[in-house]
Structures are given as structure tokens and as C-alpha cells.
Design an enzyme around this catalytic site. Structure first.
Site, short mmCIF file in Angstrom:
data_model
loop_
_atom_site.label_atom_id
_atom_site.label_comp_id
_atom_site.label_asym_id
_atom_site.label_seq_id
_atom_site.Cartn_x
_atom_site.Cartn_y
_atom_site.Cartn_z
CG ASP A 196 -2.25 0.76 0.97
OD1 ASP A 196 -2.18 1.95 0.57
OD2 ASP A 196 -3.32 0.18 1.16
N GLY A 216 4.58 1.42 -1.69
CA GLY A 216 4.81 1.82 -3.07
C GLY A 216 3.50 2.12 -3.75
CG PHE A 218 -2.00 -0.01 -6.83
CD1 PHE A 218 -2.43 1.04 -7.61
CD2 PHE A 218 -2.73 -0.34 -5.68
CE1 PHE A 218 -3.57 1.77 -7.27
CE2 PHE A 218 -3.87 0.39 -5.33
CZ PHE A 218 -4.28 1.45 -6.13
CG HIS A 235 -14.87 -0.47 -5.67
ND1 HIS A 235 -15.93 -0.52 -4.78
CD2 HIS A 235 -13.79 -0.09 -4.93
CE1 HIS A 235 -15.50 -0.19 -3.57
NE2 HIS A 235 -14.23 0.07 -3.63
C1 LIG Z 1 -10.83 1.34 -0.76
S1 LIG Z 1 -9.31 1.05 0.03
C2 LIG Z 1 -9.36 -0.71 0.19
C3 LIG Z 1 -8.49 -1.20 1.29
C4 LIG Z 1 -8.52 -2.71 1.49
N1 LIG Z 1 -8.00 -3.42 0.36
C5 LIG Z 1 -9.93 -3.16 1.84
O1 LIG Z 1 -10.55 -3.92 1.10
O2 LIG Z 1 -10.43 -2.73 2.88
C6 LIG Z 1 -8.14 1.32 -1.26
C7 LIG Z 1 -6.68 1.18 -0.85
O3 LIG Z 1 -5.87 1.44 -2.00
C8 LIG Z 1 -4.73 2.15 -1.58
N2 LIG Z 1 -4.13 2.89 -2.69
C9 LIG Z 1 -4.62 3.95 -3.35
N3 LIG Z 1 -3.78 4.34 -4.33
C10 LIG Z 1 -2.73 3.50 -4.26
C11 LIG Z 1 -1.53 3.37 -5.04
N4 LIG Z 1 -1.26 4.20 -6.04
N5 LIG Z 1 -0.66 2.38 -4.72
C12 LIG Z 1 -0.92 1.52 -3.68
N6 LIG Z 1 -2.05 1.59 -2.94
C13 LIG Z 1 -2.94 2.56 -3.23
C14 LIG Z 1 -5.25 3.05 -0.50
O4 LIG Z 1 -4.23 3.55 0.30
C15 LIG Z 1 -6.25 2.16 0.22
O5 LIG Z 1 -5.65 1.47 1.28
#
Ligand SMILES: C[S@@+](CC[C@H](N)C(=O)[O-])C[C@H]1O[C@@H](n2cnc3c(N)ncnc32)[C@H](O)[C@@H]1O
Length: 320
Positions: A196, A216, A218, A235
């Protein structure tokens, strides 16, 4: 669909904004905690929380009309089964969700405009959602706690799949790592990597050295693993960025790796579904979207994945 009179249907939609806000305020004031030991007067609750007694009385009366809190006698409220879920010691994260919706998402929903393709959150808050959270550690931490809600069912669902011994599971955008920790507790033969942004609130939950954290983006690169979990990630994004994430997974994944997408599959027609409303929130936050079965197949196919099984909440795919 239940037999509601047409006027009641309209009223339920129109009053939505007041409900979201009132619920968020009651959660932030800690009313459910203040009522934990039994009924109390609004005067006391207001005094303790610094709220205006008349405003609080009317907010609680409205919520009580929907079964969240109950007015036991005039001006005296108690918890109900629903309001108990707002207590800070409840593990369901409803208090954090109420704050997220009532305080963070609420102004952004107000900026939704059907004639504009601008991102409503950016119009309302001046920056994108993740940067906004990164600049506000308390909000980031609240968001991460909110996301922990409901993870037990998701962990059960993942644990019920067939796993080989010693597989490494990479949870992409895995937040605090709570989902992966729960999976590893159910499946002691697995190892996990939580990936994350660096600002995500990490649960340093002990599952020995079987769970590691990597920071990092994604959109750039991902660790190698045997299975990749994308729980409520795709989503958040429209098709182009979602496909970009999937291509990064594809580049990191060995040929036989599995992709496990935990997201809704929007049912066709007028079937009621929470995903059809969550879709509006995704649109508001960053023009993300909930997807139908055919949209999932097209998206995954465009990034080199084939769908093996698809059901609401879990899509299993492999590299093609
Ligand atoms: C809606 S949350 C979902 C968290 C978890 N997977 C869950 O189901 O509860 C989206 C996650 O994507 C992460 N995120 C957003 N942009 C990101 C990026 N560019 N690289 C890595 N993680 C990212 C956010 O920090 C957040 O923790």
C-alpha cells in the site's frame, strides 16, 4: 421490491443527505459510547459533548425514528441494537464509516454534477482523495479503520479457496493488513505481503515473519507472489487506470499466479443492490465504478487475465 407508496419512495431518497449527516454527527459526538451504561438525558449528552441541546435532541429524535437510538421518555435516549454498533469498542468500524460518509464524502457528493466529467471530490476539496488523506493523518487513520469493517466475511471467503502450502499472497492496496492477517490466521501455511501507499496505517499485528509490509504505488511495480488479492481496489478506478493496475500485476505475476478480486458484481435490471449506490460514491470520489459481469470480463481480459469464476464479491482469474 417492497410495496412502499410512491411518495414514500421519493421521501426516502430526498431525506438521504440529512440522514448521512445526522448519523455522522451522532457518531463523532460519541453518543453511543455515552449511552453505553444506560439511558441519559439529552441535556447531559449535550453538556458532555459540547453540542447544542436543541440540535442534538432533534438529530437523535430523527435517528430514533429509524431505529438508531430510542427516545425512552421525552428528552431521554438509550441505545438500540443498531446504535450499539456505533460504540468505539465495536469491531465493525461503523463509527469510522459514519465519520467518513458524514464528514469526508458528504461535501464531495454535494459536488456531483451530471453535466460535468470533473471528479466531484476534487471540485469540493481541491485535491484528489488519496492526497487529501495523505495530508491528514487522522482522516487517513479513520479511513483505514473504516476499511477494516466486514473483513471477517472476506477472509472466510478467501480461506475457503484451495491453497497450496507455502503460497505467498500479495494484498494490493491492503491498508492496515487486517484482511491478510485474518486470512493467515485461518490458513497457517500461507505467507503474506501487504502492499500500500506509505501513509497507510499499518497494523503491526503479530503473525510472526509470515506477514510483511511493502510501500509503493500499484501503478509502478508490485512484489512477486503466488496469489494477488485486490480487495475493493478496482472499483475505486475507472477502466483505464484499473487496467493499468492490472497490467502492473500481470508484469509482476508468475505465469500460474491467481488473481482474487474482492468487489461487487452489479446485478442486472432493477434488482436492489448496495453496489448500485456505492457506485455513485465511487463516481464522486474519483470516477471509479462498480462493474457488471460483462464489464469485469472485459476489464480483466484487456489486461491479460481470464475469468475462471465470478460471483458477487469474489472474482477469480488467472493469467492468459
Ligand atoms: C478502498 S481502500 C481498500 C483497502 C482494502 N484493500 C480493503 O478492502 O479494505 C483502497 C486502498 O488502495 C490504496 N491505494 C490507493 N492508491 C494507491 C496506489 N497508487 N498504490 C498503492 N495503494 C494505493 C489506498 O491507500 C487504500 O488502502
Amino acid at each position: 421490491m417492497s410495496e412502499l407508496p410512491p411518495e414514500a419512495r421519493l421521501w426516502n431518497l430526498i431525506r438521504g443527505a440529512s440522514g448521512t449527516k445526522a448519523f455522522g454527527i451522532a457518531a463523532d459526538l460519541g453518543v453511543a459510547d455515552a449511552l453505553a451504561a444506560g439511558p441519559r438525558s439529552v441535556a447531559e449528552l449535550a453538556d458532555e459533548s459540547g453540542a447544542d441541546p436543541d440540535t442534538l435532541q432533534r438529530i437523535l429524535r430523527a435517528l430514533a425514528s429509524d431505529g438508531v437510538f430510542a427516545e425512552e421518555k421525552p428528552g431521554v435516549f438509550r441505545n438500540t441494537e443498531a446504535s450499539e454498533l456505533l460504540r468505539s469498542d465495536d469491531t465493525g468500524s461503523w463509527r469510522e464509516f459514519a465519520h467518513l460518509f458524514g464528514e469526508v464524502c458528504y461535501p464531495a457528493v454535494g459536488a456531483l454534477d451530471a453535466r460535468s466529467t470533473e471528479v466531484p471530490f476534487i471540485r469540493a476539496c481541491g485535491t484528489d482523495f488519496w492526497s487529501w488523506l495523505a495530508a491528514r493523518p487522522e482522516e487517513r487513520s479513520n479511513f483505514d479503520k473504516a476499511m477494516e469493517g466486514g473483513r471477517s466475511e472476506r477472509a472466510d471467503r478467501l480461506a475457503a479457496l484451495e491453497w497450496r502450502a507455502d503460497e505467498t499472497v500479495v494484498d494490493i492496496g491492503g491498508g492496515t493488513g487486517a484482511l491478510l492477517r485474518d486470512l493467515l490466521e485461518r490458513r497457517p501455511e500461507l505467507r503474506g505481503v501487504v502492499f500500500d501507499l506509505p501513509e497507510a496505517d499499518r497494523t503491526e499485528a503479530a503473525v510472526g515473519d509470515r506477514l510483511t509490509f511493502v510501500s509503493g504505488s500499484f501503478f509502478e511495480r508490485l512484489p512477486e507472489g503466488d496469489a494477488y488479492v485486490l480487495s475493493r481496489i478496482l472499483h475505486d478506478w475507472d477502466d483505464e487506470p484499473a487496467a493499468a493496475i492490472l497490467r502492473v500485476v500481470r508484469a509482476a505475476a508468475p505465469g500460474e499466479a491467481r488473481l482474487l478480486v474482492l468487489d461487487s458484481v452489479v446485478p442486472p435490471g432493477n434488482e436492489p443492490s448496495g453496489a448500485k449506490w456505492l457506485d455513485i460514491l465511487m463516481l464522486v470520489l474519483q470516477r471509479g465504478r462498480e462493474r457488471t459481469e460483462s464489464q469485469w470480463r472485459a476489464l480483466l481480459g484487456s489486461a491479460g487475465f481470464g475469468v475462471d469464476e465470478i460471483e458477487d464479491g469474489l472474482i477469480q482469474a488467472t493469467c492468459r
